[in-house]
Write a protein that holds these residues in place. Structure first.
Motif, PDB file in Angstrom:
ATOM      1  N   MET A  93      85.459  47.103  56.165  1.00  0.00           N
ATOM      2  CA  MET A  93      84.725  47.290  57.396  1.00  0.00           C
ATOM      3  C   MET A  93      84.656  45.947  58.123  1.00  0.00           C
ATOM      4  O   MET A  93      84.116  44.981  57.619  1.00  0.00           O
ATOM      5  N   ILE A 136      83.348  44.246  61.549  1.00  0.00           N
ATOM      6  CA  ILE A 136      82.422  44.500  62.652  1.00  0.00           C
ATOM      7  C   ILE A 136      82.543  43.420  63.721  1.00  0.00           C
ATOM      8  O   ILE A 136      82.497  42.236  63.407  1.00  0.00           O
ATOM      9  N   VAL A 170      75.360  49.515  64.832  1.00  0.00           N
ATOM     10  CA  VAL A 170      76.801  49.415  64.632  1.00  0.00           C
ATOM     11  C   VAL A 170      77.424  50.804  64.753  1.00  0.00           C
ATOM     12  O   VAL A 170      76.939  51.761  64.143  1.00  0.00           O
ATOM     13  N   PHE A 171      78.496  50.905  65.535  1.00  0.00           N
ATOM     14  CA  PHE A 171      79.200  52.168  65.734  1.00  0.00           C
ATOM     15  C   PHE A 171      80.624  52.053  65.193  1.00  0.00           C
ATOM     16  O   PHE A 171      81.278  51.026  65.376  1.00  0.00           O
ATOM     17  N   ARG A 172      81.092  53.109  64.575  1.00  0.00           N
ATOM     18  CA  ARG A 172      82.484  53.175  64.127  1.00  0.00           C
ATOM     19  C   ARG A 172      83.344  53.467  65.352  1.00  0.00           C
ATOM     20  O   ARG A 172      83.094  54.420  66.088  1.00  0.00           O
ATOM     21  N   TYR A 197      89.366  45.425  64.556  1.00  0.00           N
ATOM     22  CA  TYR A 197      87.984  45.745  64.197  1.00  0.00           C
ATOM     23  C   TYR A 197      87.846  47.252  64.005  1.00  0.00           C
ATOM     24  O   TYR A 197      88.478  48.040  64.693  1.00  0.00           O
ATOM     25  N   THR A 198      87.002  47.644  63.046  1.00  0.00           N
ATOM     26  CA  THR A 198      86.745  49.066  62.800  1.00  0.00           C
ATOM     27  C   THR A 198      85.393  49.495  63.331  1.00  0.00           C
ATOM     28  O   THR A 198      85.165  50.681  63.544  1.00  0.00           O
ATOM     29  N   HIS A 199      84.480  48.540  63.530  1.00  0.00           N
ATOM     30  CA  HIS A 199      83.134  48.822  64.006  1.00  0.00           C
ATOM     31  C   HIS A 199      82.768  47.841  65.123  1.00  0.00           C
ATOM     32  O   HIS A 199      83.306  46.739  65.171  1.00  0.00           O
ATOM     33  N   GLU A 223      79.233  46.571  67.721  1.00  0.00           N
ATOM     34  CA  GLU A 223      77.800  46.693  67.984  1.00  0.00           C
ATOM     35  C   GLU A 223      77.553  47.226  69.386  1.00  0.00           C
ATOM     36  O   GLU A 223      78.254  46.873  70.331  1.00  0.00           O
TER      37      GLU A 223
END
Length: 100
Positions: free
Chosen positions: A1, A3, A15-17, A88-90, A92
């Motif tokens: 992950m 972020i 935090v959003f996917r 990035y996977t996530h 803010e």
């Protein structure tokens, strides 16, 4: 992950996917320029609208079940594109009222 964090502090920041966000994924020169500046942090969190899902199955064109979105990006589409291109996977963001 991985972020992408925002420098600006906000009490409702979460935090959003990225894969769960609906956003305008048309790459623009602004998104390409952001990939160079977003190496470590973004200044402000993105703004996200939370949609309420219907319990009934809805159908789209040709009778195909409609997949309802949960989150859509109100402000920060280019930042999401740039974050995705940087691996990035996530990301803010904050949930905002969409005015309804």
């Amino acid at each position: 992950m991985k972020i992408l964090k925002a420098k600006t502090s906000h009490p409702n920041k979460e935090v959003f996917r990225i894969s769960e966000l609906t956003y305008n994924n048309t790459s623009t020169p602004m998104a390409q320029a952001l990939t160079e500046t977003l190496k470590d942090n973004l200044n402000n969190p993105i703004e996200v609208i939370l949609h309420l899902k219907n319990s009934k199955v809805r159908y789209g064109s040709m009778g195909i079940p409609y997949i309802e979105k949960r989150y859509s990006v109100k402000k920060g589409n280019q930042r999401v594109i740039a974050a995705k291109e940087l691996g990035y996977t996530h990301i803010e963001g904050i949930i905002v009222n969409d005015g309804l």
